[in-house]
Scaffold this motif. Structure first.
Motif, short mmCIF file in Angstrom:
data_model
loop_
_atom_site.label_atom_id
_atom_site.label_comp_id
_atom_site.label_asym_id
_atom_site.label_seq_id
_atom_site.Cartn_x
_atom_site.Cartn_y
_atom_site.Cartn_z
N SER A 183 0.81 -1.19 -0.10
CA SER A 183 0.08 0.01 0.05
C SER A 183 0.95 1.24 -0.18
O SER A 183 1.99 1.29 0.46
N ASN A 205 0.96 -9.64 -8.34
CA ASN A 205 0.54 -10.03 -6.89
C ASN A 205 0.60 -11.75 -6.91
O ASN A 205 0.62 -12.06 -5.84
N ARG A 234 -8.48 -10.50 -2.08
CA ARG A 234 -7.81 -9.57 -1.60
C ARG A 234 -7.67 -8.22 -2.59
O ARG A 234 -7.90 -8.41 -3.76
N SER A 235 -7.56 -7.01 -1.88
CA SER A 235 -7.48 -5.96 -2.71
C SER A 235 -6.24 -5.83 -3.40
O SER A 235 -4.94 -6.08 -2.79
N THR A 236 -5.91 -5.40 -4.76
CA THR A 236 -4.80 -5.12 -5.37
C THR A 236 -4.45 -3.58 -5.38
O THR A 236 -3.46 -3.34 -5.98
N ASP A 244 -4.91 0.69 -3.51
CA ASP A 244 -5.18 1.16 -2.19
C ASP A 244 -6.63 2.06 -2.79
O ASP A 244 -6.54 2.69 -3.93
N MET A 297 -5.25 -4.20 8.10
CA MET A 297 -4.60 -5.19 7.05
C MET A 297 -4.47 -6.32 8.14
O MET A 297 -4.17 -6.11 9.31
N ALA A 336 -6.62 -1.03 1.98
CA ALA A 336 -5.40 -0.92 1.33
C ALA A 336 -5.14 -2.17 0.41
O ALA A 336 -5.58 -3.03 0.58
N THR A 337 -3.88 -2.03 -0.36
CA THR A 337 -3.60 -3.17 -1.03
C THR A 337 -3.22 -4.24 -0.10
O THR A 337 -2.49 -3.94 0.84
N GLY A 338 -3.72 -5.36 -0.42
CA GLY A 338 -3.42 -6.54 0.37
C GLY A 338 -4.50 -6.84 1.06
O GLY A 338 -4.43 -8.05 2.03
N MET A 378 -8.25 -7.47 3.07
CA MET A 378 -9.62 -8.39 2.76
C MET A 378 -10.54 -7.66 2.30
O MET A 378 -11.15 -6.83 2.95
N VAL A 414 -9.63 -6.99 -7.49
CA VAL A 414 -9.71 -8.04 -6.65
C VAL A 414 -9.23 -9.20 -6.92
O VAL A 414 -9.25 -9.55 -8.09
#
Lengths: 415, 415
Positions: free
Chosen positions: A265, A383, B60-62, B64, B92, B109-111, B113, B147
């Motif tokens: 992030s 990723n 997971r979000s890729t 932000d 996180m 944020a990236t990563g 859930m 995602v």
């Protein structure tokens, strides 16, 4: 738009411009240790070596046959052979005390010492035995023919290898040939690796919802060790500035190179950059590179040691290690230029686009079709570690190449 | 012409035909040991691995941004933004218990859930903060956008890697990602090396006239170790049949593979072949290969172990190791196909001739001219180790290629 994202966007450099900022600040005078030649494979030589003697130290035959005076064979042919008396034999590993006079020959095997008086070796295939003591010479030989002269391989005092050379199998052989059995090499570098991220747990843990296992510190350790250096993993540090700073500061004192594998992030990347900046002068040199994957890379120097903030995505992490950390390790070991990147040539199975002004890497799988190797792109988000596991290597699209076309020959870099 | 020479000439096979005689007799079921993943780099996997779980184990979000319901963003644009209430934040490493309802968004944020109810992530760059609790949506997102879905990297039960695969850095990462921290790999092979020759002395000795230091057992050891196996040097044995036979017989009991680095004369080569033939059935399979350098190579099997008689010349010795021993070590480790030979592409600086019906190898030095790499042939007798030390690699001329021309692209194989 957040401030961190802006900071990154305005600072992007090409990969080579980015490395050019780091390069002059790297210490290229490694610590040196002396190791036995058997342990020197892959190590970086730390001294210029010159030959302590002539190799070979005596004139050697390169053929099985007869040591002769070349003039005795001049004009000989199958139709009009010359005749020589076989008066002796050179024994392997022995110094022949006598040699042939005019009209005489000594038996000699490959590797035997050319005896005094002889100046050439006649191949056994070009002779005919008349009796045990006489041969017919069916072809002439020139002076020096089938003989390796003293120092023909290497001469006393000649430069052998330069400091900074990565020792290969044949170098080991070349050095033992001259009796050099201990060499000075660059000490292996210790590379510290810190993983960041509140969501990251060790591989042995069972992640609960929202957690993932630490991939990068293991991938990075393997890359460090493949390069001949020592990896030291400092575990996983949560995304708390003070914790990360304390861990980085403690690690930096113990290692030659520090890698922070940051979260993905923007906020954790910015925190990583702030932590790196706090470690000492000159601090962050580069924050953001025109590279895909791998844009959010941080290059820094503190306490005369390079500090890398590598992206959290596994593919980005490997690409940026290869582009920035690996060449730094070579330079710091005294190796002035990284050996050319090996690869396998293959033809591309389809068109691949690329944005101009950016260096792109994509993964491919190699497929043999008939005699030719073809590179099939394996697309996937950076990723995903398994796009890399399922690939045989990567292909680079140069900064301004725009893209590649189906059928183009590409160099598949082993990853 | 001597008998030994005749024997050789009538048996010459192409390198691939020669290896084809050996290949079916090699045992391809290696002994297996279990090692921690940290020690598995470069080892040959000895089991098929399947995924014990889904990776990732949660969506997971890729990016932000904001976890949203995609339908809430449909039709949104800079001119006509949609408005969403920011009602929560995904932390996180945590499992969010609640998620957005229609008209709502969660910071992520990236990563992170993706929370229940959300099916897409809106990049922060495509939003405008109105106040802490409200955002303008400047672009629509599709369901699933930004995602990574459960199992998108790898699914439970999916094959990961096959037995026979040589483990790379990314494989280590891929396995730890799934909690696989110990793997079954092929035991390293022990390769015995016997040097022959009355003229050969150890590297630490000062050779007297006619003597030379042992090069090949050190070069060969380095090659064996570079390949990830264990070399055992059995020292130098004089050219006496009984001595060589006793040494070979004793060594064969202790190793998986035996290499005799024979002298270069026909008589010692024949003696080596006779010794190898005496070790057991089926004995010598190949004696002589249409290859330069490396013609007098012997391939054999005794007691179900491969036995190689490699030529005494250092260059021949390295080429034949690479062509015959290295692929045998891969096969015996359970690796069905040797990974494609890496190399560096370069253009040839001059014409190089080759006899048809023979595979030729010649050494080259790499020179950078502008952006291009050029390969400058380094010619020298195969008796000279320093032609190899002064080279960056070798170029192969295929069996019926006839030769290569100035400017041709060649693949410079690292040696």
């Amino acid at each position: 738009m957040q401030v961190g994202a802006v900071k990154e966007l305005f600072n992007v450099l090409t990969p080579s411009d980015a490395f050019a900022r780091l390069r002059p600040l790297l210490s290229t005078r490694p610590d040196v240790e002396r190791v036995p030649i058997e342990a020197a494979l892959g190590r970086v030589l730390a001294e210029d070596l010159h030959s302590p003697g002539d190799l070979p130290s005596f004139a050697r035959s390169t053929m099985d046959g007869f040591a002769v005076r070349a003039t005795d064979t001049f004009g000989a042919s199958e139709g009009l052979p010359a005749y020589l008396d076989v008066v002796g034999e050179v024994l392997m590993g022995q110094t022949p005390e006598r040699g042939p006079r005019s009209g005489q020959a000594y038996r000699i095997a490959t590797g035997g010492m050319v005896p005094p008086g002889a100046d050439a070796v006649l191949m056994v295939e070009h002779t005919q035995e008349v009796d045990r003591a006489t041969i017919e010479v069916l072809r002439s030989v020139a002076p020096g023919e089938h003989v390796i002269q003293v120092g023909e391989d290497v001469r006393r005092g000649e430069p052998l290898l330069r400091g900074g050379h990565v020792l290969r199998s044949q170098d080991i052989g070349g050095l033992v040939a001259l009796g050099i059995t201990v060499v000075a090499v660059a000490r292996r570098l210790t590379v510290g690796i810190i993983s960041g991220g509140d969501e990251v747990v060790p591989p042995t843990a069972v992640p609960s919802g929202g957690q993932v296992r630490d991939i990068n510190s293991y991938t990075l350790s393997a890359l460090v060790e493949r390069g001949g250096h020592t990896a030291r993993r400092y575990g996983i540090v949560p995304d708390v500035y003070e914790r990360l700073e304390a861990a980085a500061r403690a690690a930096l004192d113990e290692v030659d190179v520090l890698i922070l594998s940051a979260g993905s992030s923007v906020s954790t990347r910015d925190m990583t950059a702030d932590v790196i900046a706090s470690l000492g002068e000159p601090g962050v040199l580069v924050h953001g590179v025109s590279l895909k994957p791998g844009k959010p890379t941080i290059l820094a120097v503190a306490k005369n040691k390079p500090v890398f903030g590598l992206p959290g995505n596994p593919v980005s992490c490997m690409v940026t290690f290869d582009l920035f950390v690996a060449p730094a390790l070579y330079l710091m070991s005294g190796c002035p230029e990284r050996p050319p990147r090996d690869g396998v040539p293959a033809r591309l199975t389809r068109n691949v686009a690329s944005a101009s002004g950016r260096e792109d890497y994509f993964q491919v799988r190699l497929e043999r079709r008939g005699d030719a190797l073809w590179a099939e792109p394996v697309f996937g988000k950076s990723n995903l570690i398994y796009t890399l596991v399922k690939s045989d290597g990567m292909v680079r699209i140069e900064l301004d190449q725009g893209g590649l076309s189906e059928g183009d020959w590409v160099q598949v870099l082993a990853f």
